[in-house]
Write a protein that holds these residues in place. Structure first.
Motif, PDB file in Angstrom:
ATOM      1  N   LYS A 238       0.091  -2.266   6.010  1.00 22.43           N
ATOM      2  CA  LYS A 238       0.910  -2.596   7.187  1.00 22.43           C
ATOM      3  C   LYS A 238       0.362  -3.872   7.818  1.00 22.43           C
ATOM      4  O   LYS A 238      -0.842  -4.099   7.848  1.00 22.43           O
ATOM      5  N   ASN A 239       1.254  -4.695   8.320  1.00 21.88           N
ATOM      6  CA  ASN A 239       0.856  -5.906   9.035  1.00 21.88           C
ATOM      7  C   ASN A 239       0.994  -5.678  10.528  1.00 21.88           C
ATOM      8  O   ASN A 239       1.954  -5.055  10.980  1.00 21.88           O
ATOM      9  N   SER A 240       0.055  -6.208  11.268  1.00 20.57           N
ATOM     10  CA  SER A 240       0.104  -6.082  12.721  1.00 20.57           C
ATOM     11  C   SER A 240       1.280  -6.880  13.267  1.00 20.57           C
ATOM     12  O   SER A 240       1.553  -7.991  12.814  1.00 20.57           O
ATOM     13  N   LEU A 241       1.959  -6.314  14.239  1.00 21.22           N
ATOM     14  CA  LEU A 241       3.062  -7.008  14.897  1.00 21.22           C
ATOM     15  C   LEU A 241       2.562  -7.881  16.043  1.00 21.22           C
ATOM     16  O   LEU A 241       3.316  -8.651  16.611  1.00 21.22           O
ATOM     17  N   GLU A 242       1.276  -7.725  16.384  1.00 18.13           N
ATOM     18  CA  GLU A 242       0.675  -8.492  17.469  1.00 18.13           C
ATOM     19  C   GLU A 242      -0.588  -9.167  16.957  1.00 18.13           C
ATOM     20  O   GLU A 242      -1.207  -8.708  16.007  1.00 18.13           O
TER      21      GLU A 242
ATOM     22  N   MET B 128       2.533   5.996   9.861  1.00 14.41           N
ATOM     23  CA  MET B 128       1.603   5.522  10.893  1.00 14.41           C
ATOM     24  C   MET B 128       1.306   4.051  10.628  1.00 14.41           C
ATOM     25  O   MET B 128       1.263   3.619   9.474  1.00 14.41           O
ATOM     26  N   ARG B 129       1.088   3.285  11.698  1.00  6.50           N
ATOM     27  CA  ARG B 129       0.778   1.857  11.563  1.00  6.50           C
ATOM     28  C   ARG B 129      -0.649   1.560  12.026  1.00  6.50           C
ATOM     29  O   ARG B 129      -1.403   0.916  11.328  1.00  6.50           O
TER      30      ARG B 129
ATOM     31  N   ARG C  27      10.348   1.383  20.741  1.00  2.34           N
ATOM     32  CA  ARG C  27      10.781  -0.016  20.682  1.00  2.34           C
ATOM     33  C   ARG C  27      11.605  -0.234  19.416  1.00  2.34           C
ATOM     34  O   ARG C  27      11.641   0.634  18.555  1.00  2.34           O
ATOM     35  N   GLU C  28      12.252  -1.377  19.310  1.00  2.60           N
ATOM     36  CA  GLU C  28      13.077  -1.659  18.134  1.00  2.60           C
ATOM     37  C   GLU C  28      12.252  -1.673  16.852  1.00  2.60           C
ATOM     38  O   GLU C  28      12.696  -1.171  15.825  1.00  2.60           O
ATOM     39  N   LYS C  29      11.045  -2.234  16.915  1.00  4.19           N
ATOM     40  CA  LYS C  29      10.251  -2.429  15.709  1.00  4.19           C
ATOM     41  C   LYS C  29       9.116  -1.434  15.539  1.00  4.19           C
ATOM     42  O   LYS C  29       8.518  -1.369  14.470  1.00  4.19           O
ATOM     43  N   VAL C  30       8.798  -0.682  16.579  1.00  6.92           N
ATOM     44  CA  VAL C  30       7.623   0.197  16.513  1.00  6.92           C
ATOM     45  C   VAL C  30       7.725   1.289  17.578  1.00  6.92           C
ATOM     46  O   VAL C  30       8.333   1.094  18.628  1.00  6.92           O
ATOM     47  N   THR C  31       7.148   2.428  17.283  1.00  2.00           N
ATOM     48  CA  THR C  31       6.999   3.503  18.256  1.00  2.00           C
ATOM     49  C   THR C  31       5.547   3.505  18.698  1.00  2.00           C
ATOM     50  O   THR C  31       4.644   3.415  17.857  1.00  2.00           O
TER      51      THR C  31
END
Length: 123
Positions: A41-45, A20-21, A81-85
């Protein structure tokens, strides 16, 4: 529902799996009322992008309602998505939005969705 109760729900969701992120509860206006990023975990946004995305989740929920009569209510939305669900689950008064690593099997993802529906049944 008290803010502490919402925090408890989000904590239970984020603890379901190590992959989980992010987990959040969004009100019907698209505001994040509680959210947690998984430790490590680091936020992608950016925070602004995350808030904007949640506003759009709320708008899409309203748009999907017009198809409830012929098609039935939406149970959940799954975006791969490529980097995240990304998953969105609707409850009667809130929306659950969570993200996870994309490597999980579809069976594991569906099990997590079922667990979250049980955890958030009273929202």
């Amino acid at each position: 529902m008290a803010k502490q109760d919402l925090l408890s729900i989000v904590e239970k969701i984020i603890a379901l799996d190590s992959q989980m992120r992010f987990a959040s509860i969004i009100d019907l206006k698209g505001n994040i009322v509680e959210g947690i990023m998984k430790t490590g975990k680091n936020s992608l946004e950016s925070q602004h992008q995350e808030e904007h995305f949640c506003k759009q989740v709320s708008q899409r929920r309203k748009m999907r309602k017009e198809f409830d009569r012929p098609l039935g209510k939406v149970r959940y939305v799954h975006v791969e998505r490529e980097k995240v669900t990304q998953f969105v689950i609707y409850t009667s008064r809130k929306t659950i939005f969570f993200t996870m690593e994309p490597e999980l099997t579809i069976q594991r993802k569906m099990k997590i969705v079922s667990q979250i529906k049980r955890i958030a049944a009273n929202l």
